[in-house]
Design a protein around this motif. Sequence first.
Motif, PDB file in Angstrom:
ATOM      1  N   LEU A  78       0.863  -1.294   0.094  1.00 13.90           N
ATOM      2  CA  LEU A  78       0.054  -0.018  -0.075  1.00 13.90           C
ATOM      3  C   LEU A  78       0.809   1.416   0.104  1.00 13.90           C
ATOM      4  N   CYS A  82       1.216   3.731  -3.238  1.00 16.72           N
ATOM      5  CA  CYS A  82       0.732   5.312  -3.033  1.00 16.72           C
ATOM      6  C   CYS A  82       2.219   6.126  -3.347  1.00 16.72           C
ATOM      7  N   LEU A 138      -5.027   0.611   6.808  1.00 15.03           N
ATOM      8  CA  LEU A 138      -4.801   2.098   6.129  1.00 15.03           C
ATOM      9  C   LEU A 138      -4.203   3.116   7.132  1.00 15.03           C
ATOM     10  N   MET A 142      -1.266   5.380   6.400  1.00 11.89           N
ATOM     11  CA  MET A 142      -1.622   6.598   5.940  1.00 11.89           C
ATOM     12  C   MET A 142      -0.679   7.915   6.217  1.00 11.89           C
TER      13      MET A 142
END
Length: 273
Positions: A78, A82, A138, A142
């Motif tokens: 992730l 990103c 997440l 983040m």
Amino acid sequence: MNDTTPTHASHVTTFGAWLLAIVWISPMIFALWAAFHSSTGSSSFDLTAPLTLDNFSRVLSAAPFPRYFLNTFLLVTLILACQIVVCTLAAYAFVCFPFRGSGVLFMLVLIQLMIMPEILLVENYRTLASLGLRDTILGMGMPYLASAFGIFLFRQTFKSVPKELEEAALLEGANALQVLLRVFVPLAKPTYVAFGLVTVSYHWNNFLWPLVVTNSVETRPITVGLQVFATVEQGVDWSRVSAATLVSVAPLLVAFIIFQRQFVQSFMRAGIR
């Protein structure tokens, strides 16, 4: 004098390099020895003990390592995905679409490189709590979905791309996104490899932030799961800790062994640019 001075200097440099190598490799030798030998106490080892794999079997049965590995893989994937998207677009904008205040904005990006993530720990936690993202994959990722280092690295690489290639692509009818994907990104592959290796290694081994933001087995990464073996009431069993550590870093070691040539070459090319 001129002939002997470089020789003495090289000997000193070589000695210093060997000394640093010994200091660096000593903990690894200790960890390898401890992992494959039975502990005779909380902090001592029987040097005559035979090799054994019991530590690894005990470690694998004591903690849900498959779940920890899955959580870590999802977290690293992730973050890397990103960061590549955000940093690529940001660097492309800084290089090819100059605007008023872009220099000041880029300086703010560089200033972020000087801020340790631990300084923002409390505020990041409060933000995640308000969003209801505590104890989630997440939530762990983040704060790292963008990277100041990545923006800087990609910007420097994109600046080295010949302007003629961009102009030729525009003359062929390519739009801005096509120019980015067909001209800039392919020429920056070594930089992407270097950045990806650094990012994966850092977030695979990150401990403090995941420890703060998670409290269940379902979301813990491998580094937080390892603390189970270092908090026993009878004292730390270094054999089990070492075995668990080797299990956790095994994917990174295998990846480095397989891609070590690309690893070195990517950093050399990224550094030259």
